[in-house]
Design a protein around this motif. Structure first.
Motif, PDB file in Angstrom:
ATOM      1  N   ILE A   1     -12.268  -4.214   5.429  1.00  9.54           N
ATOM      2  CA  ILE A   1     -11.193  -4.083   5.886  1.00  9.54           C
ATOM      3  C   ILE A   1     -11.240  -2.710   6.640  1.00  9.54           C
ATOM      4  O   ILE A   1     -11.699  -1.923   6.346  1.00  9.54           O
ATOM      5  N   ASN A   2     -10.443  -2.717   7.730  1.00  8.25           N
ATOM      6  CA  ASN A   2     -10.264  -1.575   8.554  1.00  8.25           C
ATOM      7  C   ASN A   2      -8.956  -0.870   8.269  1.00  8.25           C
ATOM      8  O   ASN A   2      -8.363  -1.111   7.633  1.00  8.25           O
ATOM      9  N   PRO A   3      -9.048   0.460   8.648  1.00 12.77           N
ATOM     10  CA  PRO A   3      -7.761   1.209   8.428  1.00 12.77           C
ATOM     11  C   PRO A   3      -6.525   0.620   8.654  1.00 12.77           C
ATOM     12  O   PRO A   3      -5.521   0.730   8.070  1.00 12.77           O
ATOM     13  N   ARG A   4      -6.204   0.055   9.895  1.00 14.18           N
ATOM     14  CA  ARG A   4      -4.953  -0.800  10.297  1.00 14.18           C
ATOM     15  C   ARG A   4      -4.597  -1.899   9.363  1.00 14.18           C
ATOM     16  O   ARG A   4      -3.608  -1.797   8.995  1.00 14.18           O
ATOM     17  N   GLY A   5      -5.642  -2.649   8.890  1.00 18.34           N
ATOM     18  CA  GLY A   5      -5.480  -3.586   7.781  1.00 18.34           C
ATOM     19  C   GLY A   5      -5.055  -3.095   6.641  1.00 18.34           C
ATOM     20  O   GLY A   5      -4.312  -3.523   6.061  1.00 18.34           O
ATOM     21  N   LEU A   6      -5.474  -2.017   6.089  1.00 20.12           N
ATOM     22  CA  LEU A   6      -5.224  -1.353   4.746  1.00 20.12           C
ATOM     23  C   LEU A   6      -3.679  -0.701   5.285  1.00 20.12           C
ATOM     24  O   LEU A   6      -2.940  -0.938   4.111  1.00 20.12           O
ATOM     25  N   HIS A   7      -3.432  -0.097   6.214  1.00 22.19           N
ATOM     26  CA  HIS A   7      -2.094   0.362   6.421  1.00 22.19           C
ATOM     27  C   HIS A   7      -1.163  -0.702   6.296  1.00 22.19           C
ATOM     28  O   HIS A   7       0.005  -0.554   5.622  1.00 22.19           O
ATOM     29  N   ARG A   8      -1.394  -1.847   6.685  1.00 24.02           N
ATOM     30  CA  ARG A   8      -0.506  -2.989   6.886  1.00 24.02           C
ATOM     31  C   ARG A   8      -0.359  -3.480   5.431  1.00 24.02           C
ATOM     32  O   ARG A   8       0.749  -3.873   4.910  1.00 24.02           O
ATOM     33  N   ILE A   9      -1.128  -3.527   4.872  1.00 25.25           N
ATOM     34  CA  ILE A   9      -1.287  -4.147   3.236  1.00 25.25           C
ATOM     35  C   ILE A   9      -0.342  -3.119   2.363  1.00 25.25           C
ATOM     36  O   ILE A   9       0.533  -3.629   1.534  1.00 25.25           O
ATOM     37  N   PHE A  10      -0.645  -1.735   2.634  1.00 24.55           N
ATOM     38  CA  PHE A  10      -0.151  -0.723   1.896  1.00 24.55           C
ATOM     39  C   PHE A  10       1.747  -0.814   2.347  1.00 24.55           C
ATOM     40  O   PHE A  10       2.449  -0.922   1.278  1.00 24.55           O
ATOM     41  N   LYS A  11       1.823  -1.121   3.652  1.00 27.86           N
ATOM     42  CA  LYS A  11       3.433  -1.026   3.697  1.00 27.86           C
ATOM     43  C   LYS A  11       3.906  -2.425   3.260  1.00 27.86           C
ATOM     44  O   LYS A  11       5.082  -2.569   2.624  1.00 27.86           O
ATOM     45  N   GLU A  12       3.301  -3.406   3.206  1.00 27.75           N
ATOM     46  CA  GLU A  12       3.795  -4.900   2.652  1.00 27.75           C
ATOM     47  C   GLU A  12       3.823  -4.749   1.141  1.00 27.75           C
ATOM     48  O   GLU A  12       4.984  -5.124   0.567  1.00 27.75           O
TER      49      GLU A  12
ATOM     50  N   HIS B   1       8.907   3.244   5.254  1.00 30.72           N
ATOM     51  CA  HIS B   1       9.021   4.419   6.067  1.00 30.72           C
ATOM     52  C   HIS B   1       8.754   5.480   5.387  1.00 30.72           C
ATOM     53  O   HIS B   1       8.656   6.480   6.151  1.00 30.72           O
ATOM     54  N   ARG B   2       9.199   5.745   4.437  1.00 29.50           N
ATOM     55  CA  ARG B   2       8.959   6.674   3.599  1.00 29.50           C
ATOM     56  C   ARG B   2       7.746   7.448   2.952  1.00 29.50           C
ATOM     57  O   ARG B   2       7.489   8.450   2.383  1.00 29.50           O
ATOM     58  N   PHE B   3       6.673   6.439   3.112  1.00 30.70           N
ATOM     59  CA  PHE B   3       5.445   6.595   2.114  1.00 30.70           C
ATOM     60  C   PHE B   3       4.241   6.415   3.326  1.00 30.70           C
ATOM     61  O   PHE B   3       4.403   5.533   4.020  1.00 30.70           O
ATOM     62  N   THR B   4       3.054   7.063   2.978  1.00 30.94           N
ATOM     63  CA  THR B   4       2.029   6.910   3.856  1.00 30.94           C
ATOM     64  C   THR B   4       0.778   6.802   3.001  1.00 30.94           C
ATOM     65  O   THR B   4       0.885   7.233   1.814  1.00 30.94           O
ATOM     66  N   LEU B   5      -0.335   6.249   3.399  1.00 29.76           N
ATOM     67  CA  LEU B   5      -1.469   6.253   2.693  1.00 29.76           C
ATOM     68  C   LEU B   5      -2.034   7.616   2.428  1.00 29.76           C
ATOM     69  O   LEU B   5      -2.644   7.899   1.379  1.00 29.76           O
ATOM     70  N   HIS B   6      -1.673   8.763   3.371  1.00 30.15           N
ATOM     71  CA  HIS B   6      -1.817  10.005   3.007  1.00 30.15           C
ATOM     72  C   HIS B   6      -1.300  10.361   1.866  1.00 30.15           C
ATOM     73  O   HIS B   6      -1.790  11.231   1.067  1.00 30.15           O
ATOM     74  N   HIS B   7       0.072  10.005   1.511  1.00 28.74           N
ATOM     75  CA  HIS B   7       0.785  10.486   0.554  1.00 28.74           C
ATOM     76  C   HIS B   7       0.168   9.764  -0.841  1.00 28.74           C
ATOM     77  O   HIS B   7      -0.140  10.392  -1.939  1.00 28.74           O
ATOM     78  N   LEU B   8      -0.468   8.385  -0.601  1.00 25.01           N
ATOM     79  CA  LEU B   8      -1.216   8.053  -1.629  1.00 25.01           C
ATOM     80  C   LEU B   8      -2.393   8.591  -2.031  1.00 25.01           C
ATOM     81  O   LEU B   8      -2.812   8.995  -3.201  1.00 25.01           O
TER      82      LEU B   8
ATOM     83  N   HIS C   1       7.099  -2.600   0.598  1.00 30.78           N
ATOM     84  CA  HIS C   1       8.271  -3.375   0.795  1.00 30.78           C
ATOM     85  C   HIS C   1       8.388  -4.426  -0.308  1.00 30.78           C
ATOM     86  O   HIS C   1       9.562  -4.569  -0.796  1.00 30.78           O
ATOM     87  N   HIS C   2       7.345  -5.020  -0.919  1.00 29.10           N
ATOM     88  CA  HIS C   2       7.675  -5.961  -1.977  1.00 29.10           C
ATOM     89  C   HIS C   2       8.121  -5.174  -3.258  1.00 29.10           C
ATOM     90  O   HIS C   2       8.657  -5.963  -4.072  1.00 29.10           O
ATOM     91  N   ALA C   3       7.505  -4.059  -3.376  1.00 33.83           N
ATOM     92  CA  ALA C   3       8.273  -3.148  -4.539  1.00 33.83           C
ATOM     93  C   ALA C   3       9.637  -2.679  -4.463  1.00 33.83           C
ATOM     94  O   ALA C   3      10.134  -1.868  -5.513  1.00 33.83           O
TER      95      ALA C   3
END
Length: 90
Positions: free
Chosen positions: A5-16, A26-33, A19-21
């Protein structure tokens, strides 16, 4: 086996997942994680998730121990208060 997985794909999964949760993506980032992960590992009092600062350095792939050493100084209570004051726009 699948492709790495590339960083862009991981970002997309994280945002999905956010959203499902029911959390505003827009309030959370992978950096926060990443910061939350590091802080919780160091704050664990016991058990399999307790790590020392050198292990954390390896997990976060920090070249310098000084970079990893910021995490013990993060006040957990301060983080909890900040989270409680977040305003979510649903």
């Amino acid at each position: 086996m699948g492709q790495p997985i590339n960083p862009r794909g991981l970002h997309r999964i994280f945002k999905e997942v956010l959203h499902h949760a029911g959390l505003p993506p827009h309030r959370f980032t992978l950096h926060h994680l990443r910061h939350t992960f590091a802080t919780l590992l160091l704050r664990s009092k016991e058990g399999p998730f307790k790590v020392d600062i050198r292990t954390l350095q390896e997990l976060l792939v920090h070249e310098s121990l000084a970079t990893s050493s910021i995490y013990p100084h993060i006040d957990l209570e301060q983080n909890k208060q900040a989270i409680e004051t977040l305003q979510f726009d649903y």
